[in-house]
Design a protein around this motif. Structure first.
Motif, mmCIF file in Angstrom:
data_model
loop_
_atom_site.group_PDB
_atom_site.id
_atom_site.type_symbol
_atom_site.label_atom_id
_atom_site.label_comp_id
_atom_site.label_asym_id
_atom_site.label_seq_id
_atom_site.Cartn_x
_atom_site.Cartn_y
_atom_site.Cartn_z
ATOM 1 N N TYR A 72 -1.175 -12.380 -2.680
ATOM 2 C CA TYR A 72 -0.166 -11.636 -3.211
ATOM 3 C C TYR A 72 -0.036 -10.773 -2.239
ATOM 4 C CZ TYR A 72 2.939 -8.105 -5.363
ATOM 5 O OH TYR A 72 3.509 -7.281 -6.455
ATOM 6 N N LEU A 73 1.127 -10.852 -1.841
ATOM 7 C CA LEU A 73 1.996 -10.217 -0.833
ATOM 8 C C LEU A 73 3.154 -9.941 -1.013
ATOM 9 C CD1 LEU A 73 1.675 -9.503 2.599
ATOM 10 C CD2 LEU A 73 3.254 -11.849 2.598
ATOM 11 N N GLU A 74 3.167 -8.516 -0.243
ATOM 12 C CA GLU A 74 4.787 -7.882 -0.690
ATOM 13 C C GLU A 74 4.897 -6.932 0.440
ATOM 14 O OE1 GLU A 74 4.670 -4.048 -3.649
ATOM 15 O OE2 GLU A 74 2.995 -5.156 -5.407
ATOM 16 N N VAL A 75 6.524 -7.175 0.958
ATOM 17 C CA VAL A 75 6.848 -6.432 2.333
ATOM 18 C C VAL A 75 8.116 -5.755 1.957
ATOM 19 C CG1 VAL A 75 8.258 -6.705 5.090
ATOM 20 C CG2 VAL A 75 5.889 -8.250 3.242
ATOM 21 N N ARG A 76 8.339 -4.237 2.211
ATOM 22 C CA ARG A 76 9.282 -3.216 2.073
ATOM 23 C C ARG A 76 9.673 -3.429 3.864
ATOM 24 N NH1 ARG A 76 8.727 -1.112 -3.535
ATOM 25 N NH2 ARG A 76 6.916 -1.938 -4.686
ATOM 26 N N ILE A 77 11.031 -2.378 3.583
ATOM 27 C CA ILE A 77 11.257 -1.999 4.598
ATOM 28 C C ILE A 77 12.288 -0.668 4.368
ATOM 29 C CG2 ILE A 77 13.040 -1.731 6.713
ATOM 30 C CD1 ILE A 77 12.951 -4.715 6.558
ATOM 31 N N ASN A 78 11.761 0.405 4.502
ATOM 32 C CA ASN A 78 12.022 1.720 3.663
ATOM 33 C C ASN A 78 12.371 1.525 2.096
ATOM 34 O OD1 ASN A 78 12.742 3.234 6.396
ATOM 35 N ND2 ASN A 78 14.863 1.486 6.654
ATOM 36 N N GLY A 79 11.288 1.171 2.027
ATOM 37 C CA GLY A 79 10.991 1.333 0.263
ATOM 38 C C GLY A 79 11.526 -0.275 0.225
ATOM 39 N N GLU A 80 12.676 -0.981 0.366
ATOM 40 C CA GLU A 80 13.327 -1.976 0.032
ATOM 41 C C GLU A 80 12.525 -2.995 -0.019
ATOM 42 O OE1 GLU A 80 18.001 -4.155 0.243
ATOM 43 O OE2 GLU A 80 17.643 -2.327 1.450
ATOM 44 N N SER A 196 -12.546 -12.706 -1.996
ATOM 45 C CA SER A 196 -13.393 -13.756 -1.352
ATOM 46 C C SER A 196 -14.091 -14.603 -2.490
ATOM 47 C CB SER A 196 -15.005 -13.079 -1.636
ATOM 48 O OG SER A 196 -15.671 -12.574 -2.413
ATOM 49 N N ILE A 197 -14.433 -15.995 -2.049
ATOM 50 C CA ILE A 197 -15.270 -16.906 -3.269
ATOM 51 C C ILE A 197 -16.000 -16.130 -4.151
ATOM 52 C CG2 ILE A 197 -14.887 -18.530 -0.345
ATOM 53 C CD1 ILE A 197 -18.119 -18.157 -0.816
ATOM 54 N N TYR A 198 -16.312 -14.676 -4.241
ATOM 55 C CA TYR A 198 -16.724 -14.922 -5.986
ATOM 56 C C TYR A 198 -15.890 -14.047 -6.240
ATOM 57 C CZ TYR A 198 -21.278 -16.351 -3.441
ATOM 58 O OH TYR A 198 -22.530 -17.358 -3.205
ATOM 59 N N GLU A 199 -14.892 -14.442 -5.700
ATOM 60 C CA GLU A 199 -13.989 -13.231 -6.801
ATOM 61 C C GLU A 199 -14.260 -11.793 -6.552
ATOM 62 O OE1 GLU A 199 -10.664 -14.606 -8.135
ATOM 63 O OE2 GLU A 199 -11.080 -16.726 -6.902
ATOM 64 N N LYS A 200 -14.440 -11.618 -5.940
ATOM 65 C CA LYS A 200 -13.976 -9.587 -4.959
ATOM 66 C C LYS A 200 -12.662 -9.707 -4.903
ATOM 67 C CE LYS A 200 -18.082 -8.401 -7.553
ATOM 68 N NZ LYS A 200 -18.454 -7.772 -8.209
ATOM 69 N N CYS A 201 -11.805 -8.493 -5.134
ATOM 70 C CA CYS A 201 -11.365 -8.727 -4.693
ATOM 71 C C CYS A 201 -10.548 -6.913 -4.466
ATOM 72 C CB CYS A 201 -9.891 -8.401 -5.716
ATOM 73 S SG CYS A 201 -9.592 -10.434 -6.156
ATOM 74 N N TRP A 202 -9.690 -7.446 -3.457
ATOM 75 C CA TRP A 202 -9.925 -6.287 -2.475
ATOM 76 C C TRP A 202 -7.997 -6.037 -2.287
ATOM 77 C CZ3 TRP A 202 -13.479 -8.854 -1.387
ATOM 78 C CH2 TRP A 202 -14.367 -8.011 -1.371
ATOM 79 N N VAL A 203 -6.905 -4.761 -1.535
ATOM 80 C CA VAL A 203 -5.723 -4.981 -1.942
ATOM 81 C C VAL A 203 -5.418 -3.544 -0.451
ATOM 82 C CG1 VAL A 203 -3.676 -3.212 -2.087
ATOM 83 C CG2 VAL A 203 -4.673 -4.895 -3.986
ATOM 84 N N ILE A 204 -4.843 -4.108 0.336
ATOM 85 C CA ILE A 204 -4.813 -3.282 1.920
ATOM 86 C C ILE A 204 -2.866 -3.023 1.410
ATOM 87 C CG2 ILE A 204 -4.166 -5.520 3.407
ATOM 88 C CD1 ILE A 204 -5.710 -3.285 5.204
ATOM 89 N N ASP A 205 -3.008 -1.850 1.854
ATOM 90 C CA ASP A 205 -1.524 -1.177 1.456
ATOM 91 C C ASP A 205 -1.280 -0.478 2.823
ATOM 92 O OD1 ASP A 205 0.922 -0.149 0.516
ATOM 93 O OD2 ASP A 205 0.784 0.049 -1.432
ATOM 94 N N GLU A 206 -0.119 -0.969 3.399
ATOM 95 C CA GLU A 206 0.108 -0.426 5.075
ATOM 96 C C GLU A 206 0.930 1.826 4.325
ATOM 97 O OE1 GLU A 206 0.521 -3.191 8.087
ATOM 98 O OE2 GLU A 206 2.592 -2.824 7.201
ATOM 99 N N SER A 207 1.381 1.361 3.143
ATOM 100 C CA SER A 207 1.630 2.594 2.907
ATOM 101 C C SER A 207 1.001 3.626 2.433
ATOM 102 C CB SER A 207 3.382 2.688 1.706
ATOM 103 O OG SER A 207 2.474 2.185 0.701
ATOM 104 N N ALA A 215 -4.543 0.471 8.217
ATOM 105 C CA ALA A 215 -4.981 0.740 6.585
ATOM 106 C C ALA A 215 -5.966 -0.153 6.209
ATOM 107 C CB ALA A 215 -3.490 0.011 5.869
ATOM 108 N N VAL A 216 -7.208 0.359 4.869
ATOM 109 C CA VAL A 216 -8.270 0.840 4.684
ATOM 110 C C VAL A 216 -7.940 -0.273 3.000
ATOM 111 C CG1 VAL A 216 -10.246 2.229 4.164
ATOM 112 C CG2 VAL A 216 -8.860 2.589 5.914
ATOM 113 N N PRO A 217 -8.452 -1.247 3.560
ATOM 114 C CA PRO A 217 -8.863 -2.284 2.094
ATOM 115 C C PRO A 217 -9.026 -1.116 0.403
ATOM 116 C CG PRO A 217 -9.465 -3.076 4.189
ATOM 117 C CD PRO A 217 -9.538 -2.224 3.957
ATOM 118 N N TYR A 218 -8.741 -1.213 -0.587
ATOM 119 C CA TYR A 218 -10.087 -0.691 -1.409
ATOM 120 C C TYR A 218 -10.087 -1.484 -3.090
ATOM 121 C CZ TYR A 218 -5.299 -0.539 -3.894
ATOM 122 O OH TYR A 218 -3.712 -0.529 -3.636
ATOM 123 N N PRO A 219 -11.596 -1.968 -3.257
ATOM 124 C CA PRO A 219 -11.249 -3.050 -4.112
ATOM 125 C C PRO A 219 -10.823 -2.605 -5.875
ATOM 126 C CG PRO A 219 -12.966 -0.935 -3.945
ATOM 127 C CD PRO A 219 -12.257 -0.755 -3.068
#
Length: 233
Positions: A72-80, A196-207, A215-219
């Motif tokens: 999944y990916l989101e991209v924002r500019i000035n919140g838009e 990961s291949i074991y379905e452990k997931c993380w999100v990294i959010d530059e905001s 930015a630091v990934p969190y599970p």
């Protein structure tokens, strides 16, 4: 008459306690083995912006030891919300000072460009609506942005796999227009979810809050998608 205590009566109890200990150790060993397995293919994504004269790049790197599946990916500019890298490239700041609106310290060059664009745009709309607007938009965007858009490179991140140590550049701008992106780099924010291949997931959010500028990934339990926010390209 006192009952004599026989040592033989302890044998079943001790056997039961030994069995419980063996089961507990087995469960612990399995858990440790699973953790070691997961750690051996642990992905670690970080994102950054790379700037050189006449060059702007969005970087995504897997510095972990296992492949990262980008879900999944989101991209924002000035919140838009942006839907594609073409939207990011064609984005024009509104007339008001979007720097202050973003809650970050204003960047003078970025804000000046924003005002210049809005003045040019309003001038275009009044006097050059039919002739020059079409000529300018094809000339300007194919002149100003053809040599410049000729230097535009983009690639798909969503549903892609980034291998350990692999560095990808999903958005690259070359030429004069790269300076504009360099000035607005801190207003372009990426948010991506990977597993990961074991379905452990993380999100990294530059905001969110950063460590050492990154930015630091969190599970998370899983990568939840939102079609209205999801970046399509």
């Amino acid at each position: 008459m006192k009952k004599s205590f026989k040592i033989e009566s302890l044998v079943p109890l001790s056997a039961f306690l030994i069995s419980l200990c063996a089961i507990a150790i087995s469960v612990l060993e399995v858990r440790v083995m699973n953790e070691q397995k997961e750690a051996s293919v642990w992905p670690r994504i970080f994102t950054a912006k790379h700037i050189e004269p006449d060059l702007f790049k969005v970087m995504v790197k897997n510095s972990g030891v296992g492949p990262a599946q980008i879900r999944y990916l989101e991209v924002r500019i000035n919140g838009e919300i942006m839907k594609s890298w073409s939207d990011v490239y064609e984005y024009e700041e509104p007339a008001e000072n979007t720097c202050e609106k973003s809650g970050e310290k204003p960047d003078e060059k970025f804000c000046e460009k924003s005002v210049e664009k809005s003045v040019e745009k309003s001038g275009e709309k009044s006097g050059e609506k039919s002739g020059e607007k079409s000529g300018e938009k094809s000339g300007e965007k194919s002149g100003e942005k053809s040599g410049e858009k000729g230097g535009l490179e983009q690639s798909i991140l969503t549903n892609n796999v980034i291998l350990p140590g692999e560095l990808v550049y999903p958005f690259v701008v070359k030429g004069k227009v790269a300076e504009e992106f360099s000035n607005r780099k801190k207003y372009i924010k990426l948010k991506l979810c990977y597993c990961s291949i074991y379905e452990k997931c993380w999100v990294i959010d530059e905001s969110l809050k950063r460590t050492a500028g990154l930015a630091v990934p969190y599970p998370v339990e899983a990568c939840e998608t939102n079609s209205t926010l999801q970046f399509l390209n």
